[in-house]
Design an enzyme around this catalytic site. Sequence first.
Site, PDB file in Angstrom:
ATOM      1  N   ASN A  51       0.809  -1.229   0.000  1.00 23.05           N
ATOM      2  CA  ASN A  51       0.000   0.000   0.000  1.00 23.05           C
ATOM      3  C   ASN A  51       0.842   1.280   0.000  1.00 23.05           C
ATOM      4  OD1 ASN A  51       0.780  -0.701   2.672  1.00 23.05           O
ATOM      5  ND2 ASN A  51      -0.739   0.695   3.493  1.00 23.05           N
ATOM      6  N   LYS A 108      12.845  -6.399   1.133  1.00 27.95           N
ATOM      7  CA  LYS A 108      12.002  -7.221   0.266  1.00 27.95           C
ATOM      8  C   LYS A 108      10.662  -6.507   0.136  1.00 27.95           C
ATOM      9  CE  LYS A 108       8.976  -9.988  -0.107  1.00 27.95           C
ATOM     10  NZ  LYS A 108       7.721  -9.982  -0.954  1.00 27.95           N
ATOM     11  N   PRO A 109      10.454  -5.755  -0.965  1.00 28.96           N
ATOM     12  CA  PRO A 109       9.169  -5.083  -1.143  1.00 28.96           C
ATOM     13  C   PRO A 109       8.100  -6.081  -1.546  1.00 28.96           C
ATOM     14  CG  PRO A 109      10.522  -4.773  -3.094  1.00 28.96           C
ATOM     15  CD  PRO A 109      11.374  -5.531  -2.095  1.00 28.96           C
ATOM     16  N   GLY A 134       2.432  -5.623   7.423  1.00 24.61           N
ATOM     17  CA  GLY A 134       1.488  -6.407   6.626  1.00 24.61           C
ATOM     18  C   GLY A 134       0.343  -6.909   7.472  1.00 24.61           C
ATOM     19  N   SER A 135      -0.215  -8.013   7.070  1.00 22.47           N
ATOM     20  CA  SER A 135      -1.392  -8.555   7.749  1.00 22.47           C
ATOM     21  C   SER A 135      -1.033  -9.196   9.082  1.00 22.47           C
ATOM     22  CB  SER A 135      -2.077  -9.601   6.862  1.00 22.47           C
ATOM     23  OG  SER A 135      -1.276 -10.770   6.779  1.00 22.47           O
ATOM     24  N   GLU A 189       4.291  -4.177  12.284  1.00 22.18           N
ATOM     25  CA  GLU A 189       3.139  -3.284  12.185  1.00 22.18           C
ATOM     26  C   GLU A 189       2.095  -4.004  11.357  1.00 22.18           C
ATOM     27  OE1 GLU A 189       0.955  -0.725  10.024  1.00 22.18           O
ATOM     28  OE2 GLU A 189       2.429   0.877  10.238  1.00 22.18           O
ATOM     29  N   LEU A 190       0.985  -4.354  12.026  1.00 14.29           N
ATOM     30  CA  LEU A 190       0.011  -5.259  11.425  1.00 14.29           C
ATOM     31  C   LEU A 190      -1.312  -4.544  11.158  1.00 14.29           C
ATOM     32  CD1 LEU A 190       0.942  -8.331  13.649  1.00 14.29           C
ATOM     33  CD2 LEU A 190       1.956  -7.597  11.478  1.00 14.29           C
ATOM     34  N   CYS A 216      -3.064   1.080   7.092  1.00 12.29           N
ATOM     35  CA  CYS A 216      -3.319   0.496   8.414  1.00 12.29           C
ATOM     36  C   CYS A 216      -3.886   1.547   9.362  1.00 12.29           C
ATOM     37  CB  CYS A 216      -2.024  -0.075   8.994  1.00 12.29           C
ATOM     38  SG  CYS A 216      -1.381  -1.479   8.070  1.00 12.29           S
ATOM     39  N   GLU A 221     -10.733  -5.799   9.404  1.00 10.78           N
ATOM     40  CA  GLU A 221     -10.060  -4.781   8.609  1.00 10.78           C
ATOM     41  C   GLU A 221     -10.571  -4.839   7.170  1.00 10.78           C
ATOM     42  OE1 GLU A 221      -5.604  -3.010   8.411  1.00 10.78           O
ATOM     43  OE2 GLU A 221      -5.766  -5.154   7.966  1.00 10.78           O
TER      44      GLU A 221
END
Length: 513
Positions: free
Chosen positions: A151, A174-175, A224-225, A246-247, A280, A378
């Site tokens: 995102n 690692k994108p 990510g998730s 960071e989720l 997020c 979410e």
Amino acid sequence: MAQTRSLTPDGARADAHIAVDNPATGEVVGHVADASAQGVAQVVARARQAQPGWAELSARSRAEFFTRGRQWLLTHRQEIIDSIVAENGKTEEDAIVEIVYCVSAFAYWAKRARHYLADTKIRSLSPFVLGRSMYTRRVPLGVVGVIGPWNNPLINSFGDAIPALAAGNAVVLKPSEYTPLTALLMEKMTRECGWPKDVFQVVTGAGATGQALVDAADFVMFTGSTKTGRAVAARAGERLIPCSLELGGKDALIVLADASLERAVNVTLHGALCNGGQMCTSVERVYVEEPVYDAFVARLRQRFEEVTSGRPAGLGSTDVGAMTFPPQMLIVEDHVKDAVTRGARVLVGGHAAPGPGRFFEPTLLVDVDHTMKCMREETFGPTLPVMKVASAEEAVRLVNDSSYGLQASIISSNMKRARHLAERLEAGCVTINDAQTNYMAFGLPMGGWKESGLGVRHGAEGIRKYTRLQAVSVNRFPMRRDLHMIPFDPSAYRSILRLVDLMYGNRLRRRNK
């Protein structure tokens, strides 16, 4: 804008590549290598060789490389904007925010890293360490693996690499395989700015590439998730390496009866729809006190109807861009359908937009409750459910009735009351009369509670997490033998007890009186 990125010949399978598409048009805009585990291990090995020399540089010397990087970003900003828009589908305005963030981050960490990582003197009153000089120091972890989300191709990918580099680590990024092209531009930046070779590298690929990085790095920064974050944390735990996560989020906004409705509507609209709601920290649910509910919803509905959505074509061309991640469209559609089935009303939008590209109409939902997915799970899209509450107390209870705890917002003209309510919210970050703006405050920690993650970005802890803490004790004037050493001397220990009583006992007796 086709780009092909390859690792060393034996670092990536020659026939394994990933096509990158433009979510707003469906066109393929580039190809990148799908790196194998062997390729990732080789990249990390090169980073590990480069890291000691980088760490030996002073913080001021590393800051000079950051200055070069900052200037490069500003000089090449249109190229970066075009890359972000092409692979992510977001508006040009949202892409500019990413550049402003990273330029500011370069400046902030260049200035503050030395202070945050400075040695700290320690005092102790224990009689066993009298006369010692003690301090703690921060030591780089080695190779930091950053796994970024789709995102925000720049903010949450290279943005996390900056403090890790400032702390003296080498970084392998690692994108997301959906948005890897901007990360490769950052690798190009480091080469053109003369950074030491292999201090910052990019590996591209799908999930297996990320897993290989978790298996090879000394620290993992993952965004990510929550589901994937659990797997990263479990693997990091098996390896006994630290990680920061960071989720997900289900960020709430409370509108109190004393709020300025114009401010409330503007904050809500932007917080929900910027970046297409794919943040997020997006506002994903709103609770409005009953006395102002009808007026608030009427104004918000009017503003939603004025929002434009479509293919980005320069500044001012659209307000809401495309949905970057194909499966996310299905989640957004499911949440809206579930809400309507359970009694919610769609005031604006509610459908995927026709035509090329992945677009979902900006959607405003009312008559919602906590039985609905849109209030509990979410959504990560341009939708917003608004719920009427009888009081601020009910709003706080409902905000806290969530497995997530990333951010929350309160709109009110009564600062004392707003601060009191903010301190009762179960969220790592709370803003008053704002939403998301705290993310640009680098001195303010940003991190989630509950299932929203572990650790923080920004502030002192946002860079110290990339270090090991070493404690040093120095006996400047050593005697041949200390009083407490073996063989034990009863008179020595009686003296120690008298000293402890003198230091602590009399003070304690006076306090008890």
